[in-house]
Design a protein around this motif. Structure first.
Motif, PDB file in Angstrom:
ATOM      1  N   ILE A 143     -31.042  -9.107 -79.371  1.00 18.00           N
ATOM      2  CA  ILE A 143     -31.043  -9.716 -78.040  1.00 18.00           C
ATOM      3  C   ILE A 143     -31.163 -11.227 -78.144  1.00 18.00           C
ATOM      4  N   THR A 148     -28.873 -12.077 -73.861  1.00 20.22           N
ATOM      5  CA  THR A 148     -29.015 -10.873 -73.041  1.00 20.22           C
ATOM      6  C   THR A 148     -27.669 -10.403 -72.494  1.00 20.22           C
ATOM      7  N   SER A 191     -31.982  -4.922 -72.620  1.00 22.01           N
ATOM      8  CA  SER A 191     -31.254  -6.064 -72.056  1.00 22.01           C
ATOM      9  C   SER A 191     -31.139  -5.957 -70.545  1.00 22.01           C
ATOM     10  N   TYR A 195     -32.720  -8.557 -68.067  1.00 19.74           N
ATOM     11  CA  TYR A 195     -31.769  -9.315 -67.244  1.00 19.74           C
ATOM     12  C   TYR A 195     -32.155  -9.264 -65.760  1.00 19.74           C
ATOM     13  N   ASP A 480     -38.166  -9.574 -73.328  1.00 20.46           N
ATOM     14  CA  ASP A 480     -37.366  -8.735 -74.215  1.00 20.46           C
ATOM     15  C   ASP A 480     -38.240  -7.874 -75.107  1.00 20.46           C
TER      16      ASP A 480
END
Length: 634
Positions: A143, A148, A191, A195, A480
């Protein structure tokens, strides 16, 4: 030539004669010297163009700019939600159709002969369910290295690769693509969670762009973006859960006409529900009335392939970046060793440790709902031809009741998680004692009600967990790691469901009920500690160390300064990790505090010894100078 020169000189003289006489005091107005006509207005036009515009409103233009930014964030959230929904619709729809076709003995013998398609399917499922176990080792590195957005794009490309391998079904195509999907599951979900939460934080920044902490890019106030986290995560799951509905389109529109009725497929089935074991004991080995044409299969797979490419394009073209370019550089500049270690260090936080049972239950629920509930209770009772309806009702229920998480805007955050547990708990007890008779189509309404209620609990569980993590961990440098831990434990739970396939149904339900009760107790303990202001322990995120000398960007604290490494060494020596006092596990906390005191004491001791050495050297020099002066006097 001479005549033309005389003519120009006469014209010049006439112009001088006709020009006004200069005033006696020597003051000349430049506007009077400019000729009349279009060229005389040039200076006025330039002043009008360069001067302040009376119609320009700087504040209004700034509002329009940030309004466009907010619309861009909404576009990003919708793009990620629709992209994830499409790629999972393709994946689950194709996998379901593939497993049904490969289960039929006639299809395997006629189409593939002695290829061993059933063994290939077992290894393919093993690759999908076993590979995510090691995802914690590489997900944060991927990541941070790719970003991302690009991680979501790459993962969707791996799912599209799985679709393409079905054009040529062989061991060397299906099994490697299944292993690749298993490797991409945790990075994709981590992700997506990262996000959506980052979009909520960006939306807050664009709404409050006049605030000082936003303009200076400082840490957001605690709880500032909770409202947007709740809204965006709810919208994501409302859209994503529709993937279960669209996943049934291939079966309903294509495969349904080839399926045998329940009297044939359930002819040898004796027990369903709580009394059953495995998936469906005694299910007929032939489920197709006649075989589909290969050309028709290729057409269906081509449509699914096109949908997978559409998902990739949405992730690429619609979704924007989750971080600024300088932030992405800082995220990956802390060092690969630190990125590898930080997910494990975050498990020291008692909040994450106490949420692990809920992470596990969420993974068990994901697979039990589409295998145990719909197959062992649904298909075993009403037949394979009604499978599409059972799954579609579950998907619609999850999508619709994900809206209930919006109630967290007014209610405490524990309502969503505990509400889902309150729904699932009595349902599990009911399922422990319910054993519908095989070949009973009249039980279909009751099955749909049970599945819809289970979908409501699942929606509250999954949406509540994602919202809770976004509220507890507001630091964008940790998102993350936190979502990786969450979805890794989900993957571990899915692997457990894969292993328990042959267990009796009552044992599966008992395990689910025990883990649900344990999860509720641990979550209640966590909320109680937070209410008592019991401090938690978070690992320190190292400062970025930039090795690229040609790249510069200006901040209040420039991480590219030449003495940054020396300051980092001092910080690492004095603060090995940012320890926030923790009363949970007193021995561990006391040991950690003692060790940090020892380190600091050691550093201070070294400094004192260094100072003493300097003092002794200074005294020696003074004695030598005094001795030299005495010799000179003598």
């Amino acid at each position: 030539m001479m005549a033309e020169a005389d003519a120009e000189e006469n014209v010049y003289r006439e112009a001088v004669v006709e020009s006004p006489v200069a005033p006696p005091n020597g003051d000349i107005n430049i506007d009077d010297l400019l000729p009349d006509g279009p060229q005389g207005n040039i200076q006025g036009q330039m002043e009008e163009f360069l001067g302040p515009q009376p119609e320009y409103d700087e504040e209004e233009e700034e509002k329009k700019y940030y309004r466009r930014k907010k619309l861009g964030v909404v576009k990003n959230v919708l793009g990620a939600s629709v992209g994830g929904m499409i790629i999972y619709s393709v994946y689950m729809g194709l996998l379901q159709m593939q497993l049904i076709l490969h289960y039929d003995e006639t299809y395997r013998e006629v189409k593939y002969g002695n290829l061993g398609l059933e063994d290939i399917d077992k290894k393919m499922l093993m690759g999908i369910n076993v590979t995510p176990i090691i995802a914690l080792l590489y997900t944060p590195i991927l990541i941070r290295f790719l970003g991302t957005k690009w991680m979501m794009f790459l993962a969707s490309g791996i799912y599209a690769l799985f679709v393409s391998t079905n054009y040529w079904e062989r061991y060397y195509t299906l099994v490697p693509s299944a292993v690749a999907i298993g490797a991409a599951i945790v990075p994709l979900w981590a992700s997506l969670g990262n996000y959506i939460t980052r979009m909520a934080q960006q939306y807050y920044e664009y709404v409050n762009y006049k605030e000082d902490h936003v303009q200076e890019q400082k840490k957001l106030p605690k709880g500032a973006c909770h409202r947007y986290v709740i809204i965006f995560q709810s919208v994501f799951f409302i859209i994503f859960h529709l993937s279960l509905v669209f996943a049934e389109f291939p079966q309903r529109l294509f495969l349904h006409q080839f399926l045998s009725d329940y009297n044939h497929t359930l002819y040898n089935v004796k027990h369903c529900g709580a009394e059953g074991s495995g998936m469906i004991e005694g299910f007929n080995r032939t489920v197709l009335k006649h075989l589909p044409r290969s050309l028709l299969l290729i057409q269906v797979e081509s449509v699914l392939m096109g949908a997978a490419f559409l998902s990739m394009i949405i992730f690429l073209a619609v979704c924007g970046a989750a971080y600024r370019p300088t932030e992405e550089i800082d995220l990956r500049s802390i060092g690969w060793g630190n990125i590898f270690q930080l997910p494990f260090k975050h498990l020291r936080d008692y909040r994450l440790r106490l949420l692990i049972p809920f992470f596990i239950y969420s993974g068990l629920d994901s697979l039990f709902s589409v295998t145990g509930l719909t197959l062992s209770y649904g298909v075993c009772t009403v037949g394979l031809e009604w499978l599409y309806l059972l799954v579609m009702v579950y998907g619609l229920s999850c999508s619709l009741f994900s809206c209930l998480s919006l109630s967290l805007l007014r209610l405490p955050r524990y309502v969503s998680l505990l509400g889902g547990a309150v729904i699932h708990g009595p349902l599990l007890v009911f399922l422990l004692f319910w054993s519908p008779a095989p070949r009973s189509p009249d039980q279909l309404p009751y099955l749909l009600v049970v599945i819809a209620l289970w979908g409501m609990g699942s929606a509250l569980n999954k949406t509540g967990l994602s919202i809770l993590l976004g509220m507890l961990y507001e630091d964008k440098e940790r998102l993350d790691f936190v979502y990786t831990i969450y979805h890794w434990w989900q993957a571990i739970a899915i692997f457990i469901v894969y292993l328990w396939t042959g267990l009796i149904m009552r044992a599966k339900l008992s395990i689910l009920l025990v883990i649900l009760l344990l999860a509720c107790f641990c979550y209640w303990t966590m909320e109680r500690r937070l209410a008592k202001n019991m401090h938690f322990r978070l690992p320190r995120i190292p400062r970025p160390k930039h090795k690229v000398k040609g790249y510069r960007y200006l901040e209040e604290e420039n991480s590219d300064e030449s003495n940054s490494e020396e300051s980092d060494e001092d910080d690492d020596e004095e603060h090995q990790e940012e320890v926030i006092r923790e009363d949970f596990g007193g021995d561990a906390g006391s040991q950690g505090s003692d060790s940090t005191r020892e380190r600091r004491g050691g550093a201070r001791g070294r400094r004192r010894r260094r100072d003493d050495d300097y003092e002794q050297a200074g005294e020696r020099e003074e004695r030598e100078k005094e001795g030299e002066r005495g010799i000179e006097k003598e």
